[in-house]
Write an enzyme that holds these catalytic residues in place. Sequence first.
Site, PDB file in Angstrom:
ATOM      1  CD  GLU A   1      -8.570   4.337  -1.686  1.00  0.00           C
ATOM      2  OE1 GLU A   1      -7.754   5.248  -1.512  1.00  0.00           O
ATOM      3  OE2 GLU A   1      -9.375   3.969  -0.816  1.00  0.00           O
TER       4      GLU A   1
ATOM      5  CG  ASP B   1      -4.468   5.644   0.580  1.00  0.00           C
ATOM      6  OD1 ASP B   1      -5.362   4.857   0.901  1.00  0.00           O
ATOM      7  OD2 ASP B   1      -4.379   6.812   1.028  1.00  0.00           O
TER       8      ASP B   1
ATOM      9  CG  ASP C   1      -2.230   0.568   1.095  1.00  0.00           C
ATOM     10  OD1 ASP C   1      -2.343   1.564   0.368  1.00  0.00           O
ATOM     11  OD2 ASP C   1      -3.187   0.048   1.701  1.00  0.00           O
TER      12      ASP C   1
ATOM     13  CG  HIS D   1      -9.027  -0.665   4.772  1.00  0.00           C
ATOM     14  ND1 HIS D   1      -8.872  -0.975   3.429  1.00  0.00           N
ATOM     15  CD2 HIS D   1      -8.625   0.613   4.896  1.00  0.00           C
ATOM     16  CE1 HIS D   1      -8.395   0.069   2.791  1.00  0.00           C
ATOM     17  NE2 HIS D   1      -8.233   1.052   3.660  1.00  0.00           N
ATOM     18  CG  ASP D   2     -11.387   2.619   3.613  1.00  0.00           C
ATOM     19  OD1 ASP D   2     -10.892   2.810   4.737  1.00  0.00           O
ATOM     20  OD2 ASP D   2     -10.778   2.830   2.556  1.00  0.00           O
TER      21      ASP D   2
END
Length: 582
Positions: A287, A233, A131, A354-355
């Site tokens: 992303e 990200d 990431d 994870h969001d």
Amino acid sequence: MKHIFLFISFCILFLSCNDEKQKSLSSAEDTSEIQKTWWKEAVIYQIYPRSFKDTDGDGVGDLKGIIEKLDYIDSLGVNMVWLNPIYSSPNADNGYDISNYREIMDEFGTMEDFDLMLSELHKRDIKFVMDVVVNHSSDEHKWFQESRKSRDNPYRDYYHWWPAEKGKPNYRYSLFDPKGDAWKYDSITNAYYLHYFSAKQPDLKWENPKVRQEVYDIMKFWAEKGVDGFRLDAFQFVSKDTTFPPLPEGYEKDVIKYYGMGPNLHEYLKELNKEVLSKYDVFAVSEGAGSSFADAHSLVDADRNELQMAYHFKGMDVGNSLDRYELSEFKEVYTQWDSAFAKEGWLSIFLANHDVPRMVSKFGNDSPEFRAASSKMLNTFILTMRGTPYCYYGDELGMTNIAFDSISQYQDIVAKNGYQKTLNEGGDIEQYMAELKFLSRDNGRTPMQWNATEHAGFTDGTPWLPVNDNYKEVNVAVQQNDPNSILNYFRKMVKFRMDNPVLVYGDYELILPDNDQVYAYTRKLEEDKMLILLNFSSENVQIEIPEPIKDLELLTNNLDQVSAQGNNIQLQPYQALIYSYK
Ligand code: GLC
């Protein structure tokens, strides 16, 4: 509050082929118009490292924990792992605020642990995705510490500063700030700095070529170590109009439109591709993918020489409210995106990360009666669509939302700052808490449920976020030996995808478009054709399919029975069937 959750859907990953796991696909004849590549054939397993496995009793997962569980990961059949950020960080946003891009976070371990983890993954033919968080750094990064010292500091131009004597800069909405204000006044130099996320995440100034060079050097550092891919990200936000003109009233309801795809984004991506990606056997995903098919294509089509895979948010945006979602909307999003990418470009397929909330709580049914069936059905969806599947840790077990009641239970900066913002603005706090209970990011971040011992075998200490109460029924140990478990179904389906190139490359066609309970589609690659039937409802549903059942062969079933006659099939609640055409 929708926008609090809205922005949150991006990610990425990577992988490559492993001989055993990829053999069947690589040997497939090249008949698809789409170019075949290892990262299209991958199945990615996303791990939130804080919550996977703790080995030193501090209640926080660590790299040694991941190493300990590598055989488990391998047993899933996946061939790529994406870890959320593991760099040094003060953890204002659980690692998405990086203070040193070349060091491992103390809580997670050491660089030796990282090197060992990477080589052990590779020994198992599992690729690794790093990431990369470079829209912003931590305010504790040396660059920012220097930058704020004086206006003539060599690092000043690493961030976006607005001298206060020019007056207050035009409003910029912050996704994480309790006041919603992305400009923070810093008295040391009498200037404001920009932070699209929290004040502890100042935005880096990509317009400065030195910043870009720093980023390329960091990525090369990790590529030299052997990582196989990068998730960029919040990358669609990096290019900005640095005059910061006024934006239309209410623009924050569509942040992606106004913050995404800035004026120089493509120039930066081409440079990044040339400087880093083209020099290694790696792939990258940004992303977020802008606001349209055209934006997404412009980021990932092969002739663009930018990125490789689009991780768009449209699927994730479905169902972000207490009213839940209509299957018609869900089908429409996936069908439209598939057809827009049928000939060129490549997509990711995921239902959780994870969001967002847990997949089964959001799109399935997490009641004890239907948790298993609906988890299996949703995993069938992810593993039978075109695009690279991203499977989020715990979804192979049917882990569910934890659904906290009190704000004191939440750890996430978005939940806490959003609570403060709602209070500041005199908003409806009960409504806020109800939405949080269902939609909060903490729902998807609770510790992995390994077994029925205390804290689900995640830690000997006190977990940083509580373990879900259902861990005694929902855990690896219980499911491991049950041939009908969600876990063993997941393993079977990952292998099924790997064994069937039609599921990776085959054309997709929606059938029964008007059925509001069943999602039915075919995948076709040359002579191979499969029919996938997914009942998204808790009712028995009778459907009529175009071909008589005698012309089909049943390949997989997430439940025991099938009731079919002629062209009619009766699907049980959350039943998922895959047929091949004889
Ligand atoms: C991305 C991450 C999210 C993070 C944000 C800021 O959206 O997925 O978890 O909070 O970027 O870095």
